[in-house]
Design an enzyme around this catalytic site. Structure first.
Site, short mmCIF file in Angstrom:
data_model
loop_
_atom_site.label_atom_id
_atom_site.label_comp_id
_atom_site.label_asym_id
_atom_site.label_seq_id
_atom_site.Cartn_x
_atom_site.Cartn_y
_atom_site.Cartn_z
CB CYS A 199 -0.97 -0.03 1.18
SG CYS A 199 -0.20 -0.03 2.81
NE ARG A 203 -4.50 1.40 1.81
CZ ARG A 203 -4.33 2.18 0.77
NH1 ARG A 203 -5.19 2.10 -0.24
NH2 ARG A 203 -3.33 3.02 0.71
CG ASP A 239 -5.28 6.02 2.40
OD1 ASP A 239 -5.31 5.63 3.58
OD2 ASP A 239 -4.46 6.84 1.96
P1 4NP Z 1 -1.78 2.74 4.10
O1 4NP Z 1 -2.45 4.08 4.71
O2 4NP Z 1 -1.24 3.11 2.75
O3 4NP Z 1 -2.91 1.80 4.02
O4 4NP Z 1 -0.70 2.33 5.09
C1 4NP Z 1 -1.77 5.30 4.77
C2 4NP Z 1 -0.89 5.52 5.80
C3 4NP Z 1 -0.24 6.75 5.88
C4 4NP Z 1 -0.47 7.72 4.93
C5 4NP Z 1 -1.35 7.48 3.89
C6 4NP Z 1 -1.99 6.26 3.81
N1 4NP Z 1 0.18 8.99 5.03
O5 4NP Z 1 -0.11 9.87 4.20
O6 4NP Z 1 1.02 9.19 5.93
#
Ligand code: 4NP
Length: 147
Positions: free
Chosen positions: A9, A15, A118
């Protein structure tokens, strides 16, 4: 034969660590010996544990991901037989790295939606929805890819 899977991700804290934990559990239940890992396309959360909301929804479902640590995808990840992208943006960014692995989207398996949304700026309800989508998709993926 698929013997190793990497879930990817953006941050590797919401995720993909949940996907990793669910896949490890499903593989164990099915008696499959597969290497399972996760990574992020970004460097935002390297070395950090998963988001507390992902840890909690996992815990509620018997999936412990509290020991995982965020890392960024790199050239050495070309060793994985299969890379599973959580959304179209991740897919495009992974493609650009040119690792040469077989690359698929999580949403190709058993879901009507292309993207696992997300949940980072969402609430516990979004994390529950993500958990349910991942559980369904990973079981469908194991049915299709690992038969
Ligand atoms: P992930 O979620 O991609 O599912 O781990 C996110 C975690 C952090 C961020 C964006 C999405 N961020 O912008 O820091």
């Amino acid at each position: 034969m698929v013997k190793s899977i990497l879930f990817v991700c953006l941050g590797n804290i919401c995720r993909s660590p949940l996907a990793e934990g669910i896949a490890r559990k499903v593989a164990k239940e099915r008696g499959l010996d597969i290497l399972i890992d996760s990574a992020g396309t970004s460097n935002y959360h390297i070395g950090e544990p998963p988001d507390s909301r992902s840890i909690e929804i996992g815990r509620q479902n018997g999936v412990n991901i509290s020991m995982l640590k965020g890392r960024q995808i790199s050239g050495s990840d070309s060793k994985f037989d299969l890379i599973v992208a959580m959304d179209r943006q991740n897919y495009a960014n992974i493609s650009r790295l040119g690792l040469g692995n077989r690359l698929v989207m999580m949403g190709e398996f058993g879901l009507d939606e292309a993207d696992i949304p997300d949940p980072y700026y969402g609430n516990n309800q979004e994390f529950k929805m993500v958990y349910d989508m991942l559980y369904k998709a990973i079981n469908a993926m194991f049915d299709e890819v690992l038969k």
